[in-house]
Design a protein around this motif. Structure first.
Motif, PDB file in Angstrom:
ATOM      1  N   THR A   1       0.834  -1.205   0.000  1.00 26.25           N
ATOM      2  CA  THR A   1       0.000   0.000   0.000  1.00 26.25           C
ATOM      3  C   THR A   1       0.871   1.258   0.000  1.00 26.25           C
ATOM      4  OG1 THR A   1      -1.486  -1.322   1.324  1.00 26.25           O
ATOM      5  CG2 THR A   1      -2.014   1.016   1.153  1.00 26.25           C
ATOM      6  N   GLU A   2       1.885   1.228   0.859  1.00 22.71           N
ATOM      7  CA  GLU A   2       2.808   2.362   0.950  1.00 22.71           C
ATOM      8  C   GLU A   2       3.568   2.536  -0.369  1.00 22.71           C
ATOM      9  OE1 GLU A   2       5.176   2.844   4.794  1.00 22.71           O
ATOM     10  OE2 GLU A   2       6.745   2.471   3.307  1.00 22.71           O
TER      11      GLU A   2
ATOM     12  N   GLU B   1       1.251   4.093  -2.884  1.00 18.70           N
ATOM     13  CA  GLU B   1       1.083   5.513  -2.515  1.00 18.70           C
ATOM     14  C   GLU B   1       2.269   6.340  -2.999  1.00 18.70           C
ATOM     15  OE1 GLU B   1      -1.665   5.862   1.486  1.00 18.70           O
ATOM     16  OE2 GLU B   1       0.467   5.380   1.652  1.00 18.70           O
TER      17      GLU B   1
ATOM     18  N   GLU C   1       2.224   9.285  -5.771  1.00 17.02           N
ATOM     19  CA  GLU C   1       2.689  10.612  -5.345  1.00 17.02           C
ATOM     20  C   GLU C   1       3.665  11.186  -6.375  1.00 17.02           C
ATOM     21  OE1 GLU C   1       2.112  13.656  -3.164  1.00 17.02           O
ATOM     22  OE2 GLU C   1       1.140  11.761  -2.643  1.00 17.02           O
TER      23      GLU C   1
END
Ligand code: ATP
Ligand code: MG
Length: 175
Positions: free
Chosen positions: A29-30, A33, A37
């Motif tokens: 998930t990170e 992200e 970004e």
């Protein structure tokens, strides 16, 4: 040219089984992200709506290579979607593993081209115009990386309507 050479070298190493694939727990998930970004300015510059829906999930694998796949897919979605459209990125965790969906409301891929998008150097006619610096290797590399993780990558598309790529990565303990 430099980028093309790097990509071809990467393939040669994959084919020879020399490409080392790290296997460590990755907060997927990170990772997603972070990739999104990085591509946000590109999406904003093209006046696209970025929609995120990310469930927490972990996979076993190679952070850099997985990031390369996510960036390839999201970058494609942005590149092949005209202004005003939207790109949505979804991460879902099920008992079978981790699913990533990258969907766009872009130019789509014709039924004739669809089976060929994972081929090395394949670029659909409509994408070819104005695609400076693109090689048609992004999806072929992405597929090789996902398969090396024991996963699957698939695509559904309607010409002129949009495209959805899905990646399935097996549960960490079953790899
Ligand atoms: P690069 O190697 O720089 O990524 P590329 O984007 O042309 O170049 P791929 O990412 O492998 O190469 O994609 C192959 C082809 O599949 C593209 O040229 C385009 O025709 C089609 N394609 C990929 N993603 C999409 C998408 N989201 N919408 C429409 N067509 C797409
Ligand atoms: Mg691409």
């Amino acid at each position: 040219m430099r980028r093309l050479t790097d990509m071809l070298l990467q393939f040669a190493r994959f084919d020879a089984g020399q490409e080392e694939m790290v296997r460590q727990p990755v907060d997927f998930t990170e990772l997603v992200e972070g990739c999104v970004e990085r591509l946000k300015p590109l999406a904003e510059g093209q006046h696209l709506n970025l929609v995120l829906n990310l469930q927490p999930t972990e996979v076993l694998g190679d952070t850099l290579r997985l990031a390369q796949v996510v960036i390839n897919l999201v970058q494609n979605a942005i590149q092949y979607t005209p202004a005003g459209g939207s790109v949505s990125v979804m991460v879902e965790s099920t008992s079978a593993g981790t699913h990533l969906k990258v969907a766009d409301t872009g130019i789509g891929i014709s039924a004739t081209d669809l089976p060929r998008v994972f081929e090395r150097f394949f670029r659909a006619d409509r994408a070819r115009s104005g695609g400076e610096g693109r090689t048609g290797l992004g999806l072929a590399i992405s597929q090789a990386i996902i398969q090396a993780h024991g996963g699957r990558i698939a695509v559904e598309s309607t010409f002129g309507v949009g495209t959805c790529f899905t990646v399935h990565l097996p549960r960490a303990e079953t790899i």
